[in-house]
Structure formats: structure tokens, C-alpha cells
Design a protein around this motif. Sequence first.
Motif, PDB file in Angstrom:
ATOM      1  N   LYS A  59       0.779  -1.038  -0.465  1.00 28.02           N
ATOM      2  CA  LYS A  59       0.521  -0.305  -0.418  1.00 28.02           C
ATOM      3  C   LYS A  59       0.796   0.872  -0.102  1.00 28.02           C
ATOM      4  CE  LYS A  59      -4.408  -1.919   1.987  1.00 28.02           C
ATOM      5  NZ  LYS A  59      -5.039  -1.922   2.637  1.00 28.02           N
ATOM      6  N   GLY A  60       2.062   1.356   0.635  1.00 28.08           N
ATOM      7  CA  GLY A  60       2.630   2.026   0.938  1.00 28.08           C
ATOM      8  C   GLY A  60       4.265   2.575  -0.505  1.00 28.08           C
ATOM      9  N   LYS A  88       9.985   0.052  -5.452  1.00 32.88           N
ATOM     10  CA  LYS A  88       9.999   0.794  -4.414  1.00 32.88           C
ATOM     11  C   LYS A  88       9.789   2.289  -4.730  1.00 32.88           C
ATOM     12  CE  LYS A  88      11.145  -2.594  -0.330  1.00 32.88           C
ATOM     13  NZ  LYS A  88      11.691  -2.572   0.581  1.00 32.88           N
ATOM     14  N   ILE A  89       8.717   3.125  -4.250  1.00 35.60           N
ATOM     15  CA  ILE A  89       8.804   4.653  -4.425  1.00 35.60           C
ATOM     16  C   ILE A  89       8.685   5.164  -3.090  1.00 35.60           C
ATOM     17  CG2 ILE A  89       6.983   4.530  -5.970  1.00 35.60           C
ATOM     18  CD1 ILE A  89       4.882   4.562  -4.741  1.00 35.60           C
ATOM     19  N   ASN A  90       8.705   4.442  -2.136  1.00 38.78           N
ATOM     20  CA  ASN A  90       9.060   5.593  -1.295  1.00 38.78           C
ATOM     21  C   ASN A  90       9.825   4.614  -0.105  1.00 38.78           C
ATOM     22  OD1 ASN A  90       7.161   7.461  -1.241  1.00 38.78           O
ATOM     23  ND2 ASN A  90       5.649   6.218  -1.200  1.00 38.78           N
ATOM     24  N   THR A 129       9.072   2.923   6.811  1.00 34.52           N
ATOM     25  CA  THR A 129       8.629   2.079   6.884  1.00 34.52           C
ATOM     26  C   THR A 129       7.051   2.184   7.576  1.00 34.52           C
ATOM     27  OG1 THR A 129      10.768   0.699   7.839  1.00 34.52           O
ATOM     28  CG2 THR A 129       9.051  -0.331   7.887  1.00 34.52           C
ATOM     29  N   PHE A 130       6.115   1.926   7.093  1.00 32.32           N
ATOM     30  CA  PHE A 130       4.660   2.201   6.773  1.00 32.32           C
ATOM     31  C   PHE A 130       3.935   2.094   7.999  1.00 32.32           C
ATOM     32  CE2 PHE A 130       5.501   3.694   2.443  1.00 32.32           C
ATOM     33  CZ  PHE A 130       5.125   5.466   2.981  1.00 32.32           C
ATOM     34  N   ILE A 131       3.367   2.486   8.520  1.00 29.37           N
ATOM     35  CA  ILE A 131       2.983   2.783  10.112  1.00 29.37           C
ATOM     36  C   ILE A 131       0.934   2.869   9.960  1.00 29.37           C
ATOM     37  CG2 ILE A 131       2.042   2.809  12.734  1.00 29.37           C
ATOM     38  CD1 ILE A 131       5.060   3.768  12.366  1.00 29.37           C
ATOM     39  N   TYR A 174       2.342  10.371  -1.189  1.00 25.85           N
ATOM     40  CA  TYR A 174       0.963   9.219  -0.996  1.00 25.85           C
ATOM     41  C   TYR A 174       0.104   9.195  -2.028  1.00 25.85           C
ATOM     42  CZ  TYR A 174       2.340   8.861   4.390  1.00 25.85           C
ATOM     43  OH  TYR A 174       3.284   8.184   5.065  1.00 25.85           O
ATOM     44  N   LYS A 175       0.502   9.570  -2.916  1.00 19.84           N
ATOM     45  CA  LYS A 175      -0.401  10.167  -4.075  1.00 19.84           C
ATOM     46  C   LYS A 175      -0.866   8.769  -4.646  1.00 19.84           C
ATOM     47  CE  LYS A 175       4.023  11.574  -7.441  1.00 19.84           C
ATOM     48  NZ  LYS A 175       4.030  12.921  -8.150  1.00 19.84           N
ATOM     49  N   LEU A 176       0.080   7.843  -4.558  1.00 22.24           N
ATOM     50  CA  LEU A 176       0.236   6.073  -5.323  1.00 22.24           C
ATOM     51  C   LEU A 176      -0.061   5.663  -4.663  1.00 22.24           C
ATOM     52  CD1 LEU A 176       2.522   6.588  -8.150  1.00 22.24           C
ATOM     53  CD2 LEU A 176       0.228   6.609  -8.512  1.00 22.24           C
ATOM     54  N   SER A 177      -0.416   6.132  -3.253  1.00 23.74           N
ATOM     55  CA  SER A 177      -0.330   4.672  -2.531  1.00 23.74           C
ATOM     56  C   SER A 177      -2.112   4.368  -2.714  1.00 23.74           C
ATOM     57  CB  SER A 177      -0.688   4.957  -1.022  1.00 23.74           C
ATOM     58  OG  SER A 177      -1.387   6.017  -0.726  1.00 23.74           O
ATOM     59  N   MET A 178      -2.309   3.150  -1.145  1.00 28.13           N
ATOM     60  CA  MET A 178      -3.752   2.526  -1.401  1.00 28.13           C
ATOM     61  C   MET A 178      -4.244   2.649  -0.594  1.00 28.13           C
ATOM     62  SD  MET A 178      -4.883  -1.250  -2.064  1.00 28.13           S
ATOM     63  CE  MET A 178      -6.795  -1.639  -2.929  1.00 28.13           C
ATOM     64  N   CYS A 179      -5.724   3.451  -0.140  1.00 29.59           N
ATOM     65  CA  CYS A 179      -5.727   3.529   1.089  1.00 29.59           C
ATOM     66  C   CYS A 179      -4.676   4.212   2.810  1.00 29.59           C
ATOM     67  CB  CYS A 179      -6.102   2.184   2.072  1.00 29.59           C
ATOM     68  SG  CYS A 179      -7.549   1.182   1.244  1.00 29.59           S
TER      69      CYS A 179
END
Length: 281
Positions: free
Chosen positions: A131-132, A165-167, A171-173, A200-205
Motif C-alpha cells: 500500500k505504501g 519501491k517508491i518510498n 516503513t509504514f505504520i 502518498y499520491k500512489l498509495s492505496m488507503c
Amino acid sequence: MKHAFLIIAHHEFNILSILVDLLDDPRNDIFIHIDKKVGSLPTIECKHSRLKFISDQNRIDVRWGDITQIEAEFALFELAKQNGPYQYYHMISGVHLPLVNQDEFHSFFNSFPKSQVFSPMPSDPNELERKGNKMNFGMKTFSKSRFSQILWRLGIKVQEILDLKINKDRTFIKASNWVSISEDAVDYLLNKKKEILNRYKLSMCGDELFVPTELTYANKNWNLMYSERLLLHHVGDANSTVITSEDLNLIDNSNFLFGRKFSSSDMDVVHHIQQKVKSNL
């Protein structure tokens, strides 16, 4: 200091009206974003709280899983900030209802000054990575389009094979996007708005990721706490399922601050909560 309630709504305006009535208190101000897809806006008034709506030109066409969810939250943070300061900013939906009166609600948050309070959600590293850190294409139409869902799966699969990977610096929380955060935290997020929207423009949720993740990486002296008490919600495959009259025993014998989500399809539980909260004033 007063509290700000930031409400994202797109339907069930009779529930929204009851929500506002239960929050209407001199200690609160209320800010509402009505989805841009809605043509006829509801008429809602307060007796004790200031009530402000996001203007028509600033309303967002919010889509599930898309960056537009974060944009709507920023619109509310900005409007509330213009009318603040506030001890807490509570992000909630139009189908939330408080399950306690405002004395009890304020007492809870007075016990945790300047804390950032999150409702925990289950997650796993693979989900957070997907997602991130992947490019999630087709989010604007994902929930309505089978083609977009197929395109998304193919895109994720290719990126996993190529280890793209884009970010890489995150490490997302994950936590519920229905958060309660302090003035300092809102200031920080608004100062980082452009950077956050780009990340976050291409994140999911991404709405479930950006607040806990960005506040953690800020390395500020904030108390980030996770409280089961913040929200009663039944999480289904992708969304919370409706709270019904079958949950009355749980509501009456627990100490949740909010419940979500409620529907006009079961007004018995809604009227029960109205009576319960008002009788304790």
C-alpha cells in the motif's frame, strides 16, 4: 481549550444530523466536508458549537483508497486551523456517533494532553509494503471497476517481481484514519502537506498510513498512543460493517468513545444511543 471535530460525510445525512446534535457543546467546534459528488447539501445547525462547512469550491470528490481521501482530511485540518487553536482535532466520519457524553469524552482526553491517539487496526508487513511502497494504479475507480482491480493486481505483481519501491525511506505504520491529534501535530502535517501528498499520491488507503507514519518520522516529543477505547467498529473485508441493534449489549457494557458505522436501516440502535448519551448529561 476547545476541541475540533472534523467530519467527512457523503450520505446518511439523518445520521450526520444526530451526530452533530450529540457533539453540540460549548467546548466543541464542528467542521464538515461534504463529498463533491453530493448535489443537495443537508441543512444542519448548532446551538452551542461553531459549525462550518468546507466551501463548495474546496470540496473534494473523494474516492475509496485514493489520495483524495487525504486531500479531504487536509481541507478539514486547514479550515479548523483557521478557527483554532484547539486542544484536539478529532477526524471522524458522518456515520460515527459518540457513545459517551461530552463530560466523559473531554475527561478522557484531558488525561492525555498533547498525545496523538489512534485506533489500532490489524496489518502485516506485506500489506504495508504494497500500500505504501508500490505504485497503486487505478485507485480513483478501483471500488467500482473490475478492470481497475485487474490492472492494479497486474501492476503490483510486476513491481514485486522487479522489486520496485517508491518510498524507500519509509516503513509504514497503519491505524484507523479516524484519529485524535494535537494542535502541534496538525501544524506539523500542514507544514508538510505538499511533501505528504507527493509521497502518498500512489498509495492505496494512504489515509490509514500517513498520520501515524509521518508523526512517527517527525521525531518530535509526542506521545503516540493506541487505544482500543477510541472506536467501536466491526472491520469487514475492506470496510467497517454497520453497527446494529444486535450490538446494544456491547454498547451498554463497554466504554468506547465512538462507534462506527451507523445506518438509517437500523434507527433503533441510533435512538438508543441518543437516549443513552442525553440521559447522562
